[in-house]
Design an enzyme around this catalytic site. Structure first.
Site, PDB file in Angstrom:
ATOM      1  NE  ARG A 225      39.838  42.446  40.625  1.00  9.31           N
ATOM      2  CZ  ARG A 225      38.988  41.607  41.230  1.00  9.31           C
ATOM      3  NH1 ARG A 225      39.219  40.304  41.237  1.00  9.31           N
ATOM      4  NH2 ARG A 225      37.891  42.060  41.787  1.00  9.31           N
ATOM      5  CG  HIS A 273      37.426  36.767  37.374  1.00  4.68           C
ATOM      6  ND1 HIS A 273      37.806  38.076  37.259  1.00  4.68           N
ATOM      7  CD2 HIS A 273      37.081  36.607  38.683  1.00  4.68           C
ATOM      8  CE1 HIS A 273      37.678  38.690  38.431  1.00  4.68           C
ATOM      9  NE2 HIS A 273      37.237  37.801  39.315  1.00  4.68           N
TER      10      HIS A 273
END
Ligand code: NDP
Ligand code: OXD
Length: 310
Positions: A225, A273
């Site tokens: 993350r 991502h």
């Protein structure tokens, strides 16, 4: 009873088909247009649910994440109390992450970014190569994804160390725990891979202190993350030569704002991502199993411990 699919912007068609193949009589609803009576909803299958939405279903039995991470659910301060939450443990996600991490480790190991720079400059030059046994890998997080990546990289001959909350016995991986263990791992890591969940304990873990503990010239791969990394500290470490490069798949703000310095930094390899996707064809059997568990009242697989935050 019904399952509600809550994932803004995602086409639910393939999910409905894949889950119906597993549970033919599944009542599949979609937020926000096809919710029906909120009392009917007993399973929420979700990515980034809007705040307080989950609390509006009084008969909810389970909240299932569409991804491995659950911080996108836990950030809701109005979660319905007592409803179990599960992360996704999906073989497809694991395979995707193995491919991504292997690709990026080999890229840094074989100095691929430097060869591309030389190519652009029209320069024919050989860069000294290392044996895999002389390139030390450190993995933060030895869960479903981190452990699999570690075992795979060990098979390439890399010395692999990993850090987790609890000690592990995994083939080819030296296990570390605690703060002291973290720094022991960092000081002997040439390529650091972050595969931690985002929790209050792990937020900002990659800062000037931890990046500074790596040997000079180490590389970072963050596939976990964005909030694990303190952006300014990473840029400083790259600019000073403390780090030779970084692969970043995740960011504090996504999509990454157009004016963010990461976009153009010469030592950063950036992805939107995409390291590992949750694909219905792989994840539906796992999710269906958890739907059945919720209906039977048995423990969910991937059940989240709210106190730990993952
Ligand atoms: P797991 O829950 O299986 O593993 C988490 C690991 O982190 C465990 O080994 C755990 O230790 C360790 N850990 C957690 N907190 C701490 C802490 N405070 N100190 C030390 N170790 C800690 O998660 P997954 O492997 O399935 O996924 C990891 C993360 O990868 C996800 O949470 C998600 O954020 C990210 N991800 C990113 C994707 C992408 O496309 N970029 C795709 C999929 C996942 P222990 O084993 O002792 O509990
Ligand atoms: C996940 C992700 O958590 O894709 O699964 O980021």
């Amino acid at each position: 009873m019904a399952l509600l699919f809550i994932c803004e912007g995602e086409d639910s068609t393939d999910w409905e088909a894949a889950l119906r193949a597993e549970i033919p009589d599944l009542d599949f609803r979609v937020w926000p247009d096809k919710v029906g009576n909120p009392d009917d909803i007993d399973i929420a299958l979700t990515w980034q649910p809007p705040r307080a939405l989950l609390a509006s279903f009084p008969n909810l039995k389970a909240i299932l994440s569409l991804g491995a991470g659950v911080e996108h659910i836990l950030r809701d301060p109005e979660l319905p109390p007592g409803v179990p939450i599960a992360r996704l443990i999906d073989p497809g996600l694991q395979t995707g992450m193995l491919e991504f991490v292997t690709m990026e480790v080999l890229r840094h190991h074989r100095r691929e970014p430097e060869y591309r720079t030389l190519q652009r400059a029209g320069e024919w030059k050989l860069l000294r190569q290392k044996l895999s046994r002389d390139r030390r890998i450190g993995i933060l997080g030895l869960g479903h994804l981190g452990a699999a990546c570690g075992e795979m990289l060990a098979r390439f001959g890399f010395p692999v160390s990993g850090w987790a909350r609890s000690g592990k016995e995994l083939p080819g991986i030296t296990s570390y725990t605690g703060e002291e263990g973290l720094f022991s791992l960092l000081e002997q890591t040439d390529i650091l891979i972050c595969l931690l969940p985002l929790t209050p304990d792990t937020e900002d873990i990659l800062d000037a202190t931890t990046l500074g503990a790596l040997p000079r010239g180490a590389a970072l791969i963050n596939a976990a993350r964005g909030k694990h990394v303190v952006d300014d500290d990473l840029i400083e470490a790259l600019d000073s030569g403390q780090l030779s490069g970084a692969t970043l798949d995740v960011f504090r703000e996504e999509p990454l704002p157009g004016d963010h310095p990461f976009w153009t930094h010469p030592k950063i390899i950036l992805y939107p991502h995409t390291a590992a996707w949750t694909l219905p064809e792989s994840a539906a059997p796992v999710i269906a199993d958890n739907i059945r568990r919720a209906h039977d009242g048995t423990a969910l697989s991937g059940l989240i411990n709210l106190r730990r935050g993952y």
